[in-house]
Design a protein around this motif. Structure first.
Motif, PDB file in Angstrom:
ATOM      1  N   VAL A  24     -57.156  18.548  55.150  1.00 17.86           N
ATOM      2  CA  VAL A  24     -58.740  18.328  54.840  1.00 17.86           C
ATOM      3  C   VAL A  24     -58.953  18.956  53.316  1.00 17.86           C
ATOM      4  CG1 VAL A  24     -60.979  19.334  55.663  1.00 17.86           C
ATOM      5  CG2 VAL A  24     -58.981  18.887  57.125  1.00 17.86           C
ATOM      6  N   PHE A  25     -59.602  18.059  52.692  1.00 18.97           N
ATOM      7  CA  PHE A  25     -59.884  18.911  51.240  1.00 18.97           C
ATOM      8  C   PHE A  25     -61.316  19.027  51.081  1.00 18.97           C
ATOM      9  CE2 PHE A  25     -56.195  15.810  51.204  1.00 18.97           C
ATOM     10  CZ  PHE A  25     -55.520  16.726  50.293  1.00 18.97           C
ATOM     11  N   SER A  26     -61.518  19.607  49.954  1.00 20.68           N
ATOM     12  CA  SER A  26     -62.880  20.199  49.657  1.00 20.68           C
ATOM     13  C   SER A  26     -63.954  19.199  49.177  1.00 20.68           C
ATOM     14  CB  SER A  26     -62.794  21.289  48.609  1.00 20.68           C
ATOM     15  OG  SER A  26     -62.217  20.628  47.196  1.00 20.68           O
ATOM     16  N   ASP A  27     -63.382  18.067  49.067  1.00 22.58           N
ATOM     17  CA  ASP A  27     -64.357  16.762  48.790  1.00 22.58           C
ATOM     18  C   ASP A  27     -64.641  16.170  49.987  1.00 22.58           C
ATOM     19  OD1 ASP A  27     -62.063  15.367  49.462  1.00 22.58           O
ATOM     20  OD2 ASP A  27     -62.094  14.295  47.567  1.00 22.58           O
ATOM     21  N   GLY A  28     -64.383  16.803  51.269  1.00 19.08           N
ATOM     22  CA  GLY A  28     -64.679  16.226  52.421  1.00 19.08           C
ATOM     23  C   GLY A  28     -63.653  15.126  52.988  1.00 19.08           C
ATOM     24  N   HIS A  29     -62.647  14.804  52.388  1.00 17.41           N
ATOM     25  CA  HIS A  29     -61.634  13.738  52.757  1.00 17.41           C
ATOM     26  C   HIS A  29     -60.730  14.471  53.829  1.00 17.41           C
ATOM     27  CE1 HIS A  29     -59.811   9.851  52.529  1.00 17.41           C
ATOM     28  NE2 HIS A  29     -58.581  10.521  52.669  1.00 17.41           N
ATOM     29  N   GLN A  30     -60.558  13.694  54.925  1.00 17.40           N
ATOM     30  CA  GLN A  30     -59.787  14.574  55.801  1.00 17.40           C
ATOM     31  C   GLN A  30     -58.993  13.225  56.820  1.00 17.40           C
ATOM     32  OE1 GLN A  30     -62.007  16.779  58.614  1.00 17.40           O
ATOM     33  NE2 GLN A  30     -63.655  15.496  58.675  1.00 17.40           N
ATOM     34  N   ARG A  31     -58.920  11.976  56.344  1.00 12.26           N
ATOM     35  CA  ARG A  31     -58.463  10.906  57.286  1.00 12.26           C
ATOM     36  C   ARG A  31     -57.006  10.852  57.372  1.00 12.26           C
ATOM     37  NH1 ARG A  31     -61.508   5.612  56.268  1.00 12.26           N
ATOM     38  NH2 ARG A  31     -60.175   5.127  57.986  1.00 12.26           N
ATOM     39  N   GLY A  32     -56.189  11.268  56.178  1.00 12.58           N
ATOM     40  CA  GLY A  32     -54.859  11.347  56.068  1.00 12.58           C
ATOM     41  C   GLY A  32     -53.967  12.216  56.963  1.00 12.58           C
ATOM     42  N   ILE A  33     -53.019  11.758  57.653  1.00 11.25           N
ATOM     43  CA  ILE A  33     -52.101  12.521  58.294  1.00 11.25           C
ATOM     44  C   ILE A  33     -50.649  12.397  57.528  1.00 11.25           C
ATOM     45  CG2 ILE A  33     -50.669  13.029  60.361  1.00 11.25           C
ATOM     46  CD1 ILE A  33     -53.230  12.020  62.088  1.00 11.25           C
ATOM     47  N   TYR A  34     -50.259  13.352  56.890  1.00 10.65           N
ATOM     48  CA  TYR A  34     -49.086  13.162  55.998  1.00 10.65           C
ATOM     49  C   TYR A  34     -47.918  13.554  56.783  1.00 10.65           C
ATOM     50  CZ  TYR A  34     -52.460  13.771  52.116  1.00 10.65           C
ATOM     51  OH  TYR A  34     -53.550  13.409  51.211  1.00 10.65           O
ATOM     52  N   PRO A  35     -47.032  12.549  57.001  1.00 15.65           N
ATOM     53  CA  PRO A  35     -45.743  12.793  57.910  1.00 15.65           C
ATOM     54  C   PRO A  35     -44.891  13.822  57.032  1.00 15.65           C
ATOM     55  CG  PRO A  35     -46.241  10.540  58.065  1.00 15.65           C
ATOM     56  CD  PRO A  35     -47.302  11.145  56.617  1.00 15.65           C
ATOM     57  N   TRP A  36     -43.909  14.612  57.477  1.00 16.04           N
ATOM     58  CA  TRP A  36     -43.178  15.355  56.720  1.00 16.04           C
ATOM     59  C   TRP A  36     -42.025  14.547  55.757  1.00 16.04           C
ATOM     60  CZ3 TRP A  36     -45.293  19.539  56.889  1.00 16.04           C
ATOM     61  CH2 TRP A  36     -45.599  20.208  58.338  1.00 16.04           C
ATOM     62  N   GLN A  37     -41.628  13.556  56.302  1.00 16.23           N
ATOM     63  CA  GLN A  37     -40.782  12.771  55.328  1.00 16.23           C
ATOM     64  C   GLN A  37     -41.625  12.277  54.139  1.00 16.23           C
ATOM     65  OE1 GLN A  37     -38.937   9.484  57.265  1.00 16.23           O
ATOM     66  NE2 GLN A  37     -37.770   8.814  55.394  1.00 16.23           N
ATOM     67  N   TYR A  38     -42.914  11.777  54.356  1.00 18.25           N
ATOM     68  CA  TYR A  38     -43.694  11.394  53.209  1.00 18.25           C
ATOM     69  C   TYR A  38     -43.943  12.466  52.093  1.00 18.25           C
ATOM     70  CZ  TYR A  38     -47.660   9.485  50.758  1.00 18.25           C
ATOM     71  OH  TYR A  38     -48.647   8.809  49.552  1.00 18.25           O
ATOM     72  N   LEU A  39     -44.305  13.659  52.631  1.00 19.33           N
ATOM     73  CA  LEU A  39     -44.490  14.765  51.648  1.00 19.33           C
ATOM     74  C   LEU A  39     -43.050  15.214  50.924  1.00 19.33           C
ATOM     75  CD1 LEU A  39     -46.609  17.132  54.201  1.00 19.33           C
ATOM     76  CD2 LEU A  39     -47.210  16.230  52.026  1.00 19.33           C
ATOM     77  N   ALA A  40     -41.958  15.161  51.777  1.00 17.91           N
ATOM     78  CA  ALA A  40     -40.647  15.299  50.931  1.00 17.91           C
ATOM     79  C   ALA A  40     -40.514  14.367  49.671  1.00 17.91           C
ATOM     80  CB  ALA A  40     -39.578  15.328  52.141  1.00 17.91           C
ATOM     81  N   GLN A  41     -40.821  13.025  50.147  1.00 17.54           N
ATOM     82  CA  GLN A  41     -40.797  11.990  49.231  1.00 17.54           C
ATOM     83  C   GLN A  41     -41.507  12.248  47.937  1.00 17.54           C
ATOM     84  OE1 GLN A  41     -41.463   8.528  51.411  1.00 17.54           O
ATOM     85  NE2 GLN A  41     -39.348   8.455  52.220  1.00 17.54           N
ATOM     86  N   LEU A  42     -42.814  12.691  48.118  1.00 16.59           N
ATOM     87  CA  LEU A  42     -43.648  13.039  47.167  1.00 16.59           C
ATOM     88  C   LEU A  42     -43.072  13.860  46.001  1.00 16.59           C
ATOM     89  CD1 LEU A  42     -47.169  13.385  48.805  1.00 16.59           C
ATOM     90  CD2 LEU A  42     -46.206  11.392  47.437  1.00 16.59           C
TER      91      LEU A  42
END
Length: 92
Positions: free
Chosen positions: A72-90
């Motif tokens: 959840v971000f300070s701009d109000g955006h909260q729709r994304g669910i970040y899979p662990w694998q996706y975060l590792a790839q970033l």
């Protein structure tokens, strides 16, 4: 693979993930917001557009979802669910 610890630094504007293999990922809040995996943000990127994100955006809440986290971000955006694998790839 899920991290062994997750830390959020407001002062550094980073999300820090420590992985079981001893490696660590440090992800910038604004870049995380730009790389949101929700359908709306992905469609935007697939059209070749870069989401405009204020560099001052902060990650204000982390909600575990088992296979990843909802951010959840300070701009109000909260729709994304970040899979662990996706975060590792970033960070690779």
């Amino acid at each position: 693979m899920s991290p062994v610890s997750v830390g959020n630094s407001q002062s550094e504007q980073t999300l820090r993930l420590s992985w079981p293999d001893g490696s660590e990922s440090v992800l910038d809040h604004a870049e995380l917001r730009r790389q949101c995996p929700c359908s709306q943000c992905r469609a935007f990127r697939l059209r070749g557009l870069t989401p405009l994100v204020d560099e001052r955006v902060r990650l204000i809440e982390i909600n575990p979802q088992g296979y990843g986290v909802q951010l959840v971000f300070s701009d109000g955006h909260q729709r994304g669910i970040y899979p662990w694998q996706y975060l590792a790839q970033l960070t690779s």
